[in-house]
Design an enzyme around this catalytic site. Structure first.
Site, mmCIF file in Angstrom:
data_model
loop_
_atom_site.group_PDB
_atom_site.id
_atom_site.type_symbol
_atom_site.label_atom_id
_atom_site.label_comp_id
_atom_site.label_asym_id
_atom_site.label_seq_id
_atom_site.Cartn_x
_atom_site.Cartn_y
_atom_site.Cartn_z
ATOM 1 N N SER A 44 0.798 -1.226 0.000
ATOM 2 C CA SER A 44 0.000 0.000 0.000
ATOM 3 C C SER A 44 0.825 1.268 0.000
ATOM 4 O O SER A 44 0.337 2.324 -0.410
ATOM 5 C CB SER A 44 -0.932 -0.002 1.224
ATOM 6 O OG SER A 44 -0.191 -0.220 2.411
ATOM 7 N N HIS A 249 -0.855 5.606 6.805
ATOM 8 C CA HIS A 249 -0.326 5.636 5.446
ATOM 9 C C HIS A 249 -0.024 7.079 5.036
ATOM 10 O O HIS A 249 -0.637 8.014 5.540
ATOM 11 C CB HIS A 249 -1.325 5.028 4.462
ATOM 12 C CG HIS A 249 -1.443 3.549 4.558
ATOM 13 N ND1 HIS A 249 -2.146 2.926 5.563
ATOM 14 C CD2 HIS A 249 -0.951 2.557 3.782
ATOM 15 C CE1 HIS A 249 -2.067 1.618 5.404
ATOM 16 N NE2 HIS A 249 -1.342 1.369 4.332
#
Length: 267
Positions: A44, A249
């Site tokens: 990711s 993230h």
């Protein structure tokens, strides 16, 4: 990896935060230019989870047009661009579902991988929801895996890349430290933050060593993320957020100003 201003109210939903669903990606080619063919592999952090603007055709892989590979390809117009990185990917997923676009004409490859193998999502949710001692125990287990088992898994992926794309420059991207330490950070103690950062340094050191042994380049993103960690007041990382898979993230800024300059300087 988003702890929204390090806010204090964390629900059970945090247990699912971090690197989302696993799956194989689909290549997207873009002809043109004299720059060699480029393939972006990994998890990711390469896919761009947390940056928004996801390609609808990528499904649960959540590949973003704001991810550093897409930004680099838009700027440099490689002969072709295959973006197969996928949210939640582990080393085995790269081997089974992402290597298809690689061939003898591939000139450049980027990859970020290893965090999910080491249990990133479970480690983060454990530390957010539990005591210092429980957090430290979970981090210790993750670090034992990083030290004892991850190197062989990385070797398998790196060897497969070299075999399929023998002429390519391969750039292995690291992970940023998550937290500013010292001072007040509502929600996580300084003990937890320091231990999480130390684990990030540990996995980066293992990844960098295995990359070097395969003749690959390593991109250290702590050179750009320094001062922009969670609880810094100018974070380029999401904290706990919704959707929960975008927690911890890089934001779009983290991709464009954290990852892209490091990749560009190496590639």
């Amino acid at each position: 990896m988003k702890l929204s201003r390090c806010a204090g109210a964390f629900s059970a939903l945090v247990l699912t935060a971090a690197l989302a669903l696993t799956g194989a990606g689909t290549a997207h080619a873009d002809d043109g230019g004299a720059t060699p063919a480029y393939v972006a592999l990994g998890d990711s952090y390469t896919a761009g989870v947390g940056a928004g603007s996801y390609d609808s055709s990528s499904g649960s892989c959540k590949r973003s047009t704001k991810a550093f590979p897409a930004l680099w390809a838009a700027e440099h117009a490689p002969a072709s661009f295959a973006f197969t990185a996928c949210s939640g990917a582990r080393t085995g997923d790269v081997l089974s579902g992402q290597l298809g676009p690689l061939n003898a004409s591939t000139g450049l490859v980027s990859i970020s991988i290893g965090g999910n193998d080491a249990g990133f999502a479970d480690t983060m949710s454990t530390c957010v929801l539990n005591s210092d001692s429980t957090c430290l125990d979970r981090i210790a287990r993750a670090r034992a895996f990083i030290q004892d088992e991850l190197p062989a898994k990385l070797d398998g992926v790196y060897s497969a890349i070299s075999s399929r794309a023998p002429h390519a420059q391969v750039v292995v991207m690291g992970y940023p430290r998550f937290y500013r330490t010292g001072g007040v950070c509502v929600g996580l103690s300084d003990t937890k933050r320091k231990a999480i950062n130390a684990a990030a340094d540990h996995i980066n050191s293992v990844i960098a060593k295995r990359a070097a042994d395969h003749g690959f380049d390593f991109g250290d993103v702590n050179t750009t993320f320094g001062g922009h960690e969670i609880c810094s007041g100018s974070s380029w990382l999401n904290s706990v957020t919704f959707p929960v898979d975008e927690s911890y993230h890089p934001t779009a800024t983290g991709q464009s100003r954290g990852y892209l300059p490091v990749f560009s300087s190496v590639a």
